[in-house]
Design an enzyme around this catalytic site. Structure first.
Site, PDB file in Angstrom:
ATOM      1  N   LYS A 246      10.466   2.754  -1.178  1.00  0.00           N
ATOM      2  CA  LYS A 246       9.917   2.922  -2.527  1.00  0.00           C
ATOM      3  C   LYS A 246       9.594   1.523  -3.031  1.00  0.00           C
ATOM      4  O   LYS A 246      10.478   0.731  -3.342  1.00  0.00           O
ATOM      5  CB  LYS A 246      10.931   3.606  -3.458  1.00  0.00           C
ATOM      6  CG  LYS A 246      10.351   3.884  -4.829  1.00  0.00           C
ATOM      7  CD  LYS A 246      11.324   4.666  -5.687  1.00  0.00           C
ATOM      8  CE  LYS A 246      10.708   5.198  -6.958  1.00  0.00           C
ATOM      9  NZ  LYS A 246       9.995   4.240  -7.762  1.00  0.00           N
ATOM     10  N   ARG A 251       1.064   1.810  -8.780  1.00  0.00           N
ATOM     11  CA  ARG A 251       0.393   2.852  -8.014  1.00  0.00           C
ATOM     12  C   ARG A 251      -1.106   2.609  -8.024  1.00  0.00           C
ATOM     13  O   ARG A 251      -1.668   2.168  -9.027  1.00  0.00           O
ATOM     14  CB  ARG A 251       0.703   4.182  -8.702  1.00  0.00           C
ATOM     15  CG  ARG A 251       0.310   5.434  -7.937  1.00  0.00           C
ATOM     16  CD  ARG A 251       1.334   5.744  -6.902  1.00  0.00           C
ATOM     17  NE  ARG A 251       1.048   6.987  -6.199  1.00  0.00           N
ATOM     18  CZ  ARG A 251       1.568   8.169  -6.551  1.00  0.00           C
ATOM     19  NH1 ARG A 251       2.330   8.265  -7.592  1.00  0.00           N
ATOM     20  NH2 ARG A 251       1.277   9.246  -5.840  1.00  0.00           N
ATOM     21  N   ARG A 266      -2.599   4.127 -11.893  1.00  0.00           N
ATOM     22  CA  ARG A 266      -1.858   5.371 -12.054  1.00  0.00           C
ATOM     23  C   ARG A 266      -2.395   6.219 -13.213  1.00  0.00           C
ATOM     24  O   ARG A 266      -2.351   7.438 -13.185  1.00  0.00           O
ATOM     25  CB  ARG A 266      -0.405   4.991 -12.295  1.00  0.00           C
ATOM     26  CG  ARG A 266       0.482   6.153 -12.502  1.00  0.00           C
ATOM     27  CD  ARG A 266       1.863   5.657 -12.780  1.00  0.00           C
ATOM     28  NE  ARG A 266       2.563   6.702 -13.430  1.00  0.00           N
ATOM     29  CZ  ARG A 266       3.779   7.088 -13.113  1.00  0.00           C
ATOM     30  NH1 ARG A 266       4.428   6.494 -12.174  1.00  0.00           N
ATOM     31  NH2 ARG A 266       4.350   8.061 -13.772  1.00  0.00           N
ATOM     32  N   GLU A 295       0.806   2.061  -3.190  1.00  0.00           N
ATOM     33  CA  GLU A 295       1.448   1.207  -4.200  1.00  0.00           C
ATOM     34  C   GLU A 295       1.173  -0.247  -3.822  1.00  0.00           C
ATOM     35  O   GLU A 295       1.382  -0.634  -2.671  1.00  0.00           O
ATOM     36  CB  GLU A 295       2.961   1.491  -4.191  1.00  0.00           C
ATOM     37  CG  GLU A 295       3.750   0.708  -5.203  1.00  0.00           C
ATOM     38  CD  GLU A 295       4.142   1.506  -6.449  1.00  0.00           C
ATOM     39  OE1 GLU A 295       3.644   2.636  -6.646  1.00  0.00           O
ATOM     40  OE2 GLU A 295       4.933   0.975  -7.237  1.00  0.00           O
ATOM     41  N   PHE A 334       0.398   5.227   1.515  1.00  0.00           N
ATOM     42  CA  PHE A 334       1.298   6.270   2.017  1.00  0.00           C
ATOM     43  C   PHE A 334       0.690   7.664   2.066  1.00  0.00           C
ATOM     44  O   PHE A 334       1.338   8.611   2.467  1.00  0.00           O
ATOM     45  CB  PHE A 334       2.639   6.268   1.278  1.00  0.00           C
ATOM     46  CG  PHE A 334       2.551   6.152  -0.225  1.00  0.00           C
ATOM     47  CD1 PHE A 334       2.120   7.198  -0.981  1.00  0.00           C
ATOM     48  CD2 PHE A 334       2.927   4.963  -0.854  1.00  0.00           C
ATOM     49  CE1 PHE A 334       2.066   7.096  -2.361  1.00  0.00           C
ATOM     50  CE2 PHE A 334       2.876   4.850  -2.228  1.00  0.00           C
ATOM     51  CZ  PHE A 334       2.429   5.921  -2.997  1.00  0.00           C
ATOM     52  N   LYS A 411      12.826  10.691  -5.199  1.00  0.00           N
ATOM     53  CA  LYS A 411      13.094   9.251  -5.188  1.00  0.00           C
ATOM     54  C   LYS A 411      14.594   9.007  -5.132  1.00  0.00           C
ATOM     55  O   LYS A 411      15.364   9.662  -5.830  1.00  0.00           O
ATOM     56  CB  LYS A 411      12.461   8.565  -6.406  1.00  0.00           C
ATOM     57  CG  LYS A 411      12.754   9.229  -7.714  1.00  0.00           C
ATOM     58  CD  LYS A 411      11.979   8.589  -8.859  1.00  0.00           C
ATOM     59  CE  LYS A 411      12.119   9.422 -10.106  1.00  0.00           C
ATOM     60  NZ  LYS A 411      11.292   9.008 -11.218  1.00  0.00           N
TER      61      LYS A 411
HETATM   62  P1  AMP Z   1       9.086   6.651 -10.684  1.00  0.00           P
HETATM   63  O1  AMP Z   1       7.986   5.811 -11.281  1.00  0.00           O
HETATM   64  O2  AMP Z   1      10.446   6.042 -10.765  1.00  0.00           O
HETATM   65  O3  AMP Z   1       9.016   8.096 -11.152  1.00  0.00           O
HETATM   66  O4  AMP Z   1       8.837   6.733  -9.093  1.00  0.00           O
HETATM   67  C1  AMP Z   1       7.670   7.264  -8.519  1.00  0.00           C
HETATM   68  C2  AMP Z   1       6.719   6.132  -8.220  1.00  0.00           C
HETATM   69  O5  AMP Z   1       7.159   5.351  -7.114  1.00  0.00           O
HETATM   70  C3  AMP Z   1       5.345   6.560  -7.757  1.00  0.00           C
HETATM   71  O6  AMP Z   1       4.547   6.942  -8.841  1.00  0.00           O
HETATM   72  C4  AMP Z   1       4.821   5.316  -7.081  1.00  0.00           C
HETATM   73  O7  AMP Z   1       4.195   4.490  -8.035  1.00  0.00           O
HETATM   74  C5  AMP Z   1       6.056   4.618  -6.594  1.00  0.00           C
HETATM   75  N1  AMP Z   1       6.182   4.545  -5.135  1.00  0.00           N
HETATM   76  C6  AMP Z   1       6.607   3.455  -4.466  1.00  0.00           C
HETATM   77  N2  AMP Z   1       6.655   3.671  -3.146  1.00  0.00           N
HETATM   78  C7  AMP Z   1       6.237   4.950  -2.941  1.00  0.00           C
HETATM   79  C8  AMP Z   1       6.073   5.758  -1.774  1.00  0.00           C
HETATM   80  N3  AMP Z   1       6.357   5.323  -0.548  1.00  0.00           N
HETATM   81  N4  AMP Z   1       5.610   7.024  -1.958  1.00  0.00           N
HETATM   82  C9  AMP Z   1       5.328   7.487  -3.198  1.00  0.00           C
HETATM   83  N5  AMP Z   1       5.470   6.764  -4.330  1.00  0.00           N
HETATM   84  C10 AMP Z   1       5.928   5.503  -4.211  1.00  0.00           C
END
Ligand code: AMP
Length: 550
Positions: A246, A251, A266, A295, A334, A411
């Site tokens: 992650k 994004r 995003r 990302e 990804f 996540k």
């Molecule tokens: P959050 O912003 O904490 O809800 O986490 C989701 C976000 O993690 C996604 O919207 C992406 O921007 C980010 N992200 C980072 N690495 C990845 C990955 N390998 N696959 C999908 N999302 C990822």
């Protein structure tokens, strides 16, 4: 359709509380609309002007609108603002002002829905030095021809906030009902097209047209989002799962057709101009027409840099060339949603992954697939050791569902208690901070309504306060003593020690030791924390406190 008929319809909807009744009202209108009216009506009734995929902006801030209203009503802008403060709503204020004025004027040019839309398109298209003046003239022309009720909705549409409580879900159901098509089909078409107006047009043609929707390059799709979860749960439920790092960056969605490419954030803003280095790297990585999801992170000396340095680049409008050398931006890809004319979102992730690996030579995020908890946990430990935020776990058989925060992406990251909240007000700082805002009122959402939750005054550096001031100063809509109120648009990530039940704030909660973590300008107001999820957190917090005491 006359704009007056549209306004009457909005008035009925505004007075209707039940979702089913709303769906009934909208679905009874849709079949009678022409092909040109249908998409406009559908977008307007949701308070939108342009398709969701479009980065087109009307470019009318509250100040310009208030000035136009003042001119048409024959009063000063300050008086308009006062009226808005009294009514609490720009629409009602305009309506009252036009009502007072309409006793004096006799001639109105009848406004037509499609003509209003065309005028708004023309306003959005004004660019260059004189554009503000041209926009002002057009807005004045529109308002001058509006009946009071029309003024109410016209003003709100111009601020893209209709406040009649019609959400996307109701419009989806109304389209399904009006044209006798399955609402899942409508939802799926919306995911691929990202424009409910166009979806309605296809629904009118029939289910086959809806079912055959294809993604179009340069019409960005909403991003698929993730939920929280655990590794054992995911393995138990799905067996083999896919794990990726992650990345803590920003994004992006990359669209390429031939030699033409764009990059979207995003929030689906076109950020191509700010990130030429990222575009170039991705262009070199594939010879195909593609839409890629990924990302971008900033890297210095092989280590990921904090997320904030990436956001700064996304926001950059000037001196881009100068900024590109300083920090290396590295895209991590990804997912693939489109390949050489083919829409891939309905394929299982494992299949998309194969296409991705065979068409993109570089920057593909490494992936581990396994049903062994030890292997996945090792990936998690490696991710943290390498300076990433954690890992993402994905279900190999799952489709790509744009805009959905489902259980197919999970996540996993170390638990920190933070909330994403809207900044709705501030108080001026003191001493050496007297020229900037010093403390901020932040809010969560409750069914689209903003609910104040806390004040945040710590955690800011001087630079951050200056930056926040710059971002907020144009958005002030009300002043009272040291306090200001904003047209909400900015999102803060706020850390806290504990959630407390409190009567001080409308939502019934307050944050103990709130502190500013960062600006989340990759998120918009629809993505802030809901009062429901805060209640959940409060319950969880109480449960763990009890477990601790036992
Ligand atoms: P959050 O912003 O904490 O809800 O986490 C989701 C976000 O993690 C996604 O919207 C992406 O921007 C980010 N992200 C980072 N690495 C990845 C990955 N390998 N696959 C999908 N999302 C990822």
């Amino acid at each position: 359709m006359l704009f007056m008929d549209f306004s009457r319809c909005c008035e009925r909807l505004e007075g209707t509380a039940g979702r089913l009744d709303m769906i009934g009202i909208i679905s009874s209108v849709l079949p009678g609309l022409s092909d040109e009216e249908l998409p406009v009506f559908v977008r307007f009734v949701m308070g939108r002007i342009f398709p969701d995929w479009s980065s087109q902006k009307l470019g009318i801030g509250p100040n310009l609108l208030y000035e136009a209203i003042g001119y048409v009503a024959g009063i000063k802008k300050e008086e308009v603002i006062e009226r808005i403060n009294v009514t609490g709503d720009v629409g009602r204020a305009v309506e009252e002002l036009l009502l007072a004025k309409s006793q004096m004027t006799f001639f109105h040019e009848e406004l037509d829905l499609v003509h209003v839309y065309r005028a708004l398109v023309s306003i959005a298209g004004q660019e260059g030095k004189k554009s503000q003046r041209e926009k002002l003239l057009e807005v004045r022309r529109l308002l001058a021809n509006a009946h009071p009720l029309e003024g109410r909705y016209l003003a709100r549409i111009m601020l893209e906030e209709l406040r009649i409580g019609v959400g996307e879900g109701s419009v989806r159901e109304a389209i399904a009902k009006a044209f006798g098509v399955d609402s899942d089909l409508v939802e799926h078409a919306m995911q691929a097209l990202n424009d409910m107006g166009e979806v309605a047009r296809l629904a009118k043609i029939g289910p086959d047209a809806l079912g055959e929707v294809r993604i179009t390059p340069f019409h960005p799709l909403r991003m698929m989002l993730a939920q929280q979860g655990t590794i054992p749960e995911m393995i138990q439920e799905h067996g083999e799962i896919a794990a990726e790092y992650k990345y803590d960056g920003s994004r992006f969605q990359f669209h390429k057709k031939g030699n033409w490419a764009r990059l979207y954030s995003r929030r689906l803003e076109d950020v191509t101009a700010a990130l030429p280095d990222v575009i170039e790297q991705l262009m070199m990585a594939t010879d195909h027409d593609v839409i890629l999801d990924g990302e971008v992170i900033a890297v210095k000396g092989g280590k990921p840099m904090p997320f904030q340095s990436v956001l700064r680049r996304f926001r950059r409008r000037h001196d881009v060339a100068e900024a590109t050398g300083a920090i290396e931006m590295v895209p991590n890809v990804f997912d693939i949603l489109y390949l050489d004319g083919e829409t891939l979102i309905d394929l299982p992730f494992s299949e998309r992954r194969k296409r991705l690996e065979s068409t993109v030579r570089q920057f593909v995020a490494p992936q581990v697939t396994s049903s062994d908890q030890v292997i996945i946990e090792k990936m998690y430990a490696d991710a943290l050791a390498a300076g990433h935020e954690g890992i993402m776990i994905k279900v190999p058989s799952s489709p790509y569902t744009p805009g959905q925060r489902g259980k197919n992406w999970i996540k996993i990251k170390p638990q920190v208690d933070t909330l994403d909240l809207a900044v709705i007000g501030a108080e001026w700082g003191e001493g050496k901070r007297a020229h900037v805002f010093g403390s901020f009122l932040v809010a969560c959402q409750d069914a689209g309504k903003l609910v104040p939750l806390s004040r945040v005054a710590t955690g800011f550096s001087d630079e951050q306060l200056a930056e926040v001031y710059d971002l907020l100063k144009e958005g002030v809509i009300r002043k009272s003593g040291k306090e200001v109120t904003f047209e909400p648009s900015l999102v803060f990530e706020v850390g806290y020690a504990e959630l407390q039940a409190s009567q001080n704030y409308e939502g019934g909660f307050a944050l103990r030791f709130p502190r500013f973590i960062r600006i989340r300008d990759d998120k918009d107001l629809t993505e802030i924390e809901t009062i429901g999820s805060i209640r959940e957190r409060y319950k969880r917090q109480a449960n763990s406190a009890q477990a601790y005491q036992n």
